[in-house]
Design a protein around this motif. Structure first.
Motif, PDB file in Angstrom:
ATOM      1  N   MET A  47       0.818  -1.206   0.000  1.00 37.37           N
ATOM      2  CA  MET A  47       0.000   0.000   0.000  1.00 37.37           C
ATOM      3  C   MET A  47       0.855   1.259   0.000  1.00 37.37           C
ATOM      4  O   MET A  47       0.463   2.286  -0.590  1.00 37.37           O
ATOM      5  N   MET A  48       1.996   1.207   0.644  1.00 43.65           N
ATOM      6  CA  MET A  48       2.908   2.349   0.588  1.00 43.65           C
ATOM      7  C   MET A  48       3.341   2.604  -0.855  1.00 43.65           C
ATOM      8  O   MET A  48       3.343   3.746  -1.321  1.00 43.65           O
ATOM      9  N   ARG A  49       3.666   1.519  -1.594  1.00 39.20           N
ATOM     10  CA  ARG A  49       4.043   1.672  -2.996  1.00 39.20           C
ATOM     11  C   ARG A  49       2.858   2.193  -3.820  1.00 39.20           C
ATOM     12  O   ARG A  49       3.016   3.036  -4.703  1.00 39.20           O
ATOM     13  N   HIS A  50       1.659   1.682  -3.520  1.00 35.85           N
ATOM     14  CA  HIS A  50       0.481   2.096  -4.284  1.00 35.85           C
ATOM     15  C   HIS A  50       0.178   3.579  -4.044  1.00 35.85           C
ATOM     16  O   HIS A  50      -0.136   4.325  -4.995  1.00 35.85           O
ATOM     17  N   MET A  51       0.286   4.002  -2.797  1.00 25.47           N
ATOM     18  CA  MET A  51       0.044   5.415  -2.497  1.00 25.47           C
ATOM     19  C   MET A  51       1.079   6.308  -3.174  1.00 25.47           C
ATOM     20  O   MET A  51       0.763   7.409  -3.639  1.00 25.47           O
ATOM     21  N   SER A  52       2.306   5.849  -3.235  1.00 30.26           N
ATOM     22  CA  SER A  52       3.352   6.611  -3.922  1.00 30.26           C
ATOM     23  C   SER A  52       3.015   6.768  -5.394  1.00 30.26           C
ATOM     24  O   SER A  52       3.167   7.849  -5.981  1.00 30.26           O
ATOM     25  N   GLY A 109       4.687   2.954   9.499  1.00 28.57           N
ATOM     26  CA  GLY A 109       5.355   4.244   9.415  1.00 28.57           C
ATOM     27  C   GLY A 109       5.480   4.729   7.983  1.00 28.57           C
ATOM     28  O   GLY A 109       5.291   5.923   7.695  1.00 28.57           O
ATOM     29  N   ALA A 110       5.793   3.810   7.042  1.00 36.10           N
ATOM     30  CA  ALA A 110       5.926   4.194   5.637  1.00 36.10           C
ATOM     31  C   ALA A 110       4.588   4.650   5.065  1.00 36.10           C
ATOM     32  O   ALA A 110       4.520   5.618   4.294  1.00 36.10           O
ATOM     33  N   VAL A 111       3.506   3.963   5.442  1.00 37.25           N
ATOM     34  CA  VAL A 111       2.178   4.371   4.985  1.00 37.25           C
ATOM     35  C   VAL A 111       1.813   5.744   5.553  1.00 37.25           C
ATOM     36  O   VAL A 111       1.301   6.621   4.844  1.00 37.25           O
ATOM     37  N   LEU A 112       2.075   5.943   6.845  1.00 36.41           N
ATOM     38  CA  LEU A 112       1.793   7.239   7.462  1.00 36.41           C
ATOM     39  C   LEU A 112       2.584   8.359   6.792  1.00 36.41           C
ATOM     40  O   LEU A 112       2.090   9.480   6.622  1.00 36.41           O
ATOM     41  N   SER A 113       3.814   8.063   6.402  1.00 33.14           N
ATOM     42  CA  SER A 113       4.630   9.069   5.722  1.00 33.14           C
ATOM     43  C   SER A 113       4.030   9.416   4.364  1.00 33.14           C
ATOM     44  O   SER A 113       3.965  10.594   3.976  1.00 33.14           O
ATOM     45  N   PHE A 173       3.199  12.991  10.041  1.00 37.62           N
ATOM     46  CA  PHE A 173       4.664  12.830  10.012  1.00 37.62           C
ATOM     47  C   PHE A 173       5.184  12.432  11.398  1.00 37.62           C
ATOM     48  O   PHE A 173       6.068  11.569  11.511  1.00 37.62           O
ATOM     49  N   HIS A 174       4.668  13.042  12.449  1.00 37.05           N
ATOM     50  CA  HIS A 174       5.096  12.671  13.802  1.00 37.05           C
ATOM     51  C   HIS A 174       4.774  11.206  14.090  1.00 37.05           C
ATOM     52  O   HIS A 174       5.603  10.464  14.644  1.00 37.05           O
ATOM     53  N   GLN A 175       3.591  10.764  13.716  1.00 38.15           N
ATOM     54  CA  GLN A 175       3.233   9.360  13.913  1.00 38.15           C
ATOM     55  C   GLN A 175       4.140   8.447  13.084  1.00 38.15           C
ATOM     56  O   GLN A 175       4.560   7.380  13.548  1.00 38.15           O
ATOM     57  N   ALA A 176       4.417   8.867  11.848  1.00 38.25           N
ATOM     58  CA  ALA A 176       5.272   8.061  10.970  1.00 38.25           C
ATOM     59  C   ALA A 176       6.663   7.881  11.568  1.00 38.25           C
ATOM     60  O   ALA A 176       7.207   6.768  11.605  1.00 38.25           O
ATOM     61  N   LEU A 177       7.260   8.968  12.032  1.00 35.98           N
ATOM     62  CA  LEU A 177       8.621   8.898  12.569  1.00 35.98           C
ATOM     63  C   LEU A 177       8.684   8.013  13.804  1.00 35.98           C
ATOM     64  O   LEU A 177       9.673   7.305  14.030  1.00 35.98           O
ATOM     65  N   SER A 178       7.638   8.012  14.604  1.00 35.29           N
ATOM     66  CA  SER A 178       7.598   7.137  15.777  1.00 35.29           C
ATOM     67  C   SER A 178       7.618   5.677  15.362  1.00 35.29           C
ATOM     68  O   SER A 178       8.351   4.852  15.931  1.00 35.29           O
ATOM     69  N   GLU A 179       6.836   5.320  14.331  1.00 32.76           N
ATOM     70  CA  GLU A 179       6.784   3.925  13.875  1.00 32.76           C
ATOM     71  C   GLU A 179       8.058   3.524  13.125  1.00 32.76           C
ATOM     72  O   GLU A 179       8.547   2.398  13.263  1.00 32.76           O
ATOM     73  N   LEU A 180       8.618   4.435  12.351  1.00 30.69           N
ATOM     74  CA  LEU A 180       9.807   4.118  11.547  1.00 30.69           C
ATOM     75  C   LEU A 180      11.029   3.838  12.395  1.00 30.69           C
ATOM     76  O   LEU A 180      11.989   3.207  11.931  1.00 30.69           O
ATOM     77  N   SER A 181      11.044   4.294  13.622  1.00 28.22           N
ATOM     78  CA  SER A 181      12.210   4.085  14.487  1.00 28.22           C
ATOM     79  C   SER A 181      12.461   2.611  14.777  1.00 28.22           C
ATOM     80  O   SER A 181      13.561   2.231  15.169  1.00 28.22           O
ATOM     81  N   ALA A 182      11.450   1.749  14.559  1.00 28.02           N
ATOM     82  CA  ALA A 182      11.629   0.318  14.821  1.00 28.02           C
ATOM     83  C   ALA A 182      12.569  -0.327  13.808  1.00 28.02           C
ATOM     84  O   ALA A 182      13.235  -1.317  14.113  1.00 28.02           O
ATOM     85  N   HIS A 183      12.619   0.203  12.594  1.00 28.90           N
ATOM     86  CA  HIS A 183      13.495  -0.340  11.539  1.00 28.90           C
ATOM     87  C   HIS A 183      13.922   0.830  10.671  1.00 28.90           C
ATOM     88  O   HIS A 183      13.438   1.010   9.555  1.00 28.90           O
ATOM     89  N   PRO A 184      14.840   1.678  11.161  1.00 30.90           N
ATOM     90  CA  PRO A 184      15.105   2.973  10.520  1.00 30.90           C
ATOM     91  C   PRO A 184      15.908   2.866   9.229  1.00 30.90           C
ATOM     92  O   PRO A 184      17.127   2.701   9.247  1.00 30.90           O
TER      93      PRO A 184
END
Length: 751
Positions: free
Chosen positions: A614-619, A658-662, A681-692
């Motif tokens: 879905m991240m790819r599709h949204m992009s 996190g990628a979807v939120l971004s 963006f704040h929510q995305a950065l919080s989730e992305l920290s798990a696998h940065p």
């Protein structure tokens, strides 16, 4: 005001009524060098050259001082090379002889000018003749003339697998200050970046132990104030424009002088005949003389003649000193007979190591000793000159010593024992690689796992995989050749997440080619689909987009054959990832692949794959200008993933969210929904920290900074954009980082 050196030298020469030829004869400085100085091509000659010219011109103290100051002013200021990268090897401090060759190299260095063709010197000669010693000594002597750095790379030309051009360029680029993530994956692009960086620097590069001209040519700058010294057993006569410097053996006087420098004058002066005899028995080869001298140092009770007598005993030598490259074997044998049993076993069996350097754990595996015994054995070999230790915990064979070690292994151990040792070493390498890789998927190793290395953190696992990359890759190749296909598939299956964090390595395509080939040989179409998908990713990293897409579709076909919906989804996701982002022609395929992938992941219940698709599709929707659709899809995905029934708790699921939120936040930016963008963006950065993954986090920070600026929250925007610039630069996206820097510059100054 300080005068320019060239015009000043010309005026002083003309005032003395001397031609360039007459000044050359009087000073000993070549006509060509003087001409280069007067034309300005060489603006800061060495101090001794200036002194020789001053003497020949009979200058007054005032004129001499002015000439010295002009030379000093003409030398480029240092720019500070990256410490610890491609450093010159340590010099023993007893270099002897080679006066003619040193003078040739010094004069060549003076010709290195910004508007001149880059200077190349090719030092050639037989094994053990002192090529490396001459190159390194020259580099250290000329270091002040090359203030932007002196760099060293061992090209491992005599190895079964010499250093690739791509790897050599990677090391040199890192030494020149390029972060690993900025290094292009394409070899030609690396070479272009390397030449561009050297165009305005004054550096000296030592390319040691070259295999052939083809390995060297891409590493040579075309022009600029750079000097490259190449060493090789071959003459490399095909190198265009290179000054050939063939090395012969030392003279009797030079060999005796080297021995005296190693052992000390007291013992050698007491036995001059023994010194001359020992030097001759060593064939006047510097490496052999050094080994003999080291043995004398370790046996202070021996006289030089006693050592010469032992070396002269034909029954105690493997071959006579007239036996070509093995002329140095007598010195190796003498040292080898002095070492302990464990050190002897380590010495022989370490010849099996594929990598150019190795550590204590590998020696322990090959010998069956514990780590302390193995380290003692390696240090004993270093003491006797049979190994070197360029830095703590790592050990290296010289080419000739490795050859001798292989000879001893073949002579002293049966074929079955040698094969068993090799398989044990390679099995250990693959076992550790598999466990290290699982750190990035499943966390810490199982409690019951034991080995000669510790992998107590992701950082330790990453360090080991990178340090031993050459070794475990060769072990993987061997396992594939032996038909151990299940092992290949299992080990590589643990490394896919780590691969994403070590993209610049340059060997992932081969890794996944081996694993997908092993899966095919096993007849396991499901595993073949899995590894073809990863191979597609590796091809995408190398920007081989058409091959990547075709490979993913092969994975799709294999997954369909076995009815695996999940791998069908991943195949379509990787096919989407393979499409070049800049192409509008592939946009419809991108939308189709990513949409179908998401549907398949939902059908399969794949909590990790669904947000990725879905991240790819949204992009793709954003690229198509369908921002409202992107927001609608994003909100739907977030709601789905945050539903307690969704499941999934791994770091990769958090990264996907996190990628979807971004993507959702970027769509809000396009719609000028600034508050929503900041929140997402704040929510995305919080989730992305798990696998940065740096480029994803960097782009999120950039978007956040833009939204904050629109809301007038300037200092928060400055902080986000500063972090974005740092992350994008670190992962090699220099153009994006430069644009972020411009955005920072456009921010209003603090009140």
């Amino acid at each position: 005001m300080v005068s320019s050196f060239g015009p000043l030298l010309r005026s002083l020469r003309q005032a003395a009524h001397l031609t360039i030829e007459e000044l050359s004869h009087a000073s000993g400085v070549s006509v060509r060098a003087i001409g280069s100085m007067e034309r300005g091509a060489s603006r800061g000659p060495q101090q001794r050259t200036v002194q020789a010219l001053a003497e020949a011109l009979r200058l007054s103290d005032e004129q001499r001082a002015e000439l010295v100051e002009a030379a000093r002013a003409g030398r480029p200021r240092p720019r500070g090379p990256v410490p610890g990268a491609c450093e010159l090897p340590r010099e023993a401090g007893d270099f002897t002889g080679r006066a003619r060759e040193l003078e040739t190299l010094r004069l060549l260095a003076e010709q290195a000018g910004p508007r001149e063709a880059a200077v190349v010197a090719s030092i050639s000669g037989t094994a053990g003749i002192g090529k490396t010693a001459l190159a390194v000594h020259t580099a250290r002597q000329l270091a002040e003339e090359f203030p932007d750095g002196c760099f060293y790379v061992d090209l491992r030309g005599m190895d079964s697998a010499p250093l690739t051009v791509a790897t050599a360029l990677l090391r040199l680029l890192k030494a020149l200050g390029v972060t690993e993530r900025r290094v292009p994956s394409d070899e030609e692009e690396r070479a272009g970046l390397y030449r561009a960086l050297l165009a305005d620097r004054r550096c000296l590069i030592v390319l040691d132990n070259a295999a052939d001209e083809a390995q060297v040519r891409p590493l040579l700058p075309a022009s600029g104030a750079v000097m490259t010294i190449v060493t090789s057993r071959r003459s490399l006569s095909g190198l265009e424009g290179a000054r050939q410097i063939p090395l012969g053996q030392l003279t009797d006087q030079e060999a005796a002088g080297l021995l005296q420098a190693i052992v000390g004058g007291k013992r050698t002066e007491a036995d001059p005949d023994g010194v001359a005899r020992l030097a001759r028995l060593c064939g006047n080869l510097p490496l052999a003389v050094r080994i003999a001298g080291n043995r004398l140092l370790s046996r202070p009770g021996w006289t030089v003649s006693q050592l010469a007598g032992r070396l002269g005993d034909e029954e105690r030598r493997l071959e006579s000193l007239a036996a070509g490259d093995l002329a140095v074997a007598a010195a190796f044998a003498l040292s080898y007979r002095q070492v302990s049993g464990t050190a002897r076993v380590a010495f022989r069996r370490l010849a099996l190591a594929a990598a150019p350097d190795f550590g204590v754990p590998l020696a322990a595996v090959l010998t069956g000793a514990d780590l302390y015994e193995a380290e003692d054995a390696l240090e004993e070999l270093v003491e006797l000159g049979l190994l070197t230790s360029p830095y703590a915990g790592r050990y290296v064979f010289h080419d000739l010593v490795r050859l001798y070690a292989r000879t001893q292994l073949e002579q002293e151990e049966p074929v079955a024992v040698r094969q068993e040792a090799r398989v044990r070493m390679e099995s250990w390498l693959l076992d550790v690689a598999g466990v290290a890789g699982r750190w990035f998927k499943d966390g810490a190793p199982p409690p019951e796992w034991r080995s000669t290395v510790t992998l107590d953190s992701r950082q330790e696992a990453s360090d080991w995989l990178q340090t031993e990359g050459t070794a475990w890759l060769e072990a993987l190749r061997s396992a594939a050749r032996r038909g151990e296909h299940s092992t290949v598939v299992e080990v590589v299956g643990s490394l896919d997440w780590f691969a994403d964090l070590w993209r610049p390595w340059g060997h992932w395509r081969e890794v996944f080619e081996l694993s997908s080939g092993s899966a095919r040989a096993m007849g396991d179409r499901l595993q073949e689909a899995v590894h073809l998908n990863w191979l597609s990713w590796a091809l995408t990293v190398e920007r081989r987009h058409e091959e990547a897409e075709a490979t993913a579709l092969r994975g799709l076909e294999a997954a369909r054959e076995v009815g695996d919906v999940r791998q069908q989804g991943w195949a379509l996701a990787y096919a989407s990832e393979a499409l070049p982002r800049a192409s509008t022609e592939t946009l419809e395929r991108d939308l189709d692949y990513s949409r179908r992938a998401a549907e398949l992941f939902l059908q399969a219940g794949d909590a990790e794959g669904y947000p990725q698709a879905m991240m790819r599709h949204m992009s793709a929707l954003r690229r198509a200008g369908r921002f409202e659709d992107a927001v609608e899809h994003g909100l739907s995905v977030v709601a789905t993933m945050r539903d307690p029934a969704y499941g999934g708790s791994s770091a990769m699921v958090s990264y996907g969210l996190g990628a979807v939120l971004s993507q959702l936040a970027h769509a809000c930016l396009a719609l000028e929904r600034w508050e929503d963008a900041v929140e997402f963006f704040h929510q995305a950065l919080s989730e992305l920290s798990a696998h940065p993954i740096l480029q994803v986090v960097g782009r999120a920070q950039r978007g956040l900074g833009g939204a904050l600026r629109q809301l007038g929250r300037i200092e928060e925007a400055r902080k986000a954009l500063t972090e974005a610039a740092r992350l994008l630069e670190e992962c090699g996206l220099t153009e994006e980082a430069a644009k972020v820097a411009e955005e920072l510059g456009d921010l209003p100054d603090p009140a």
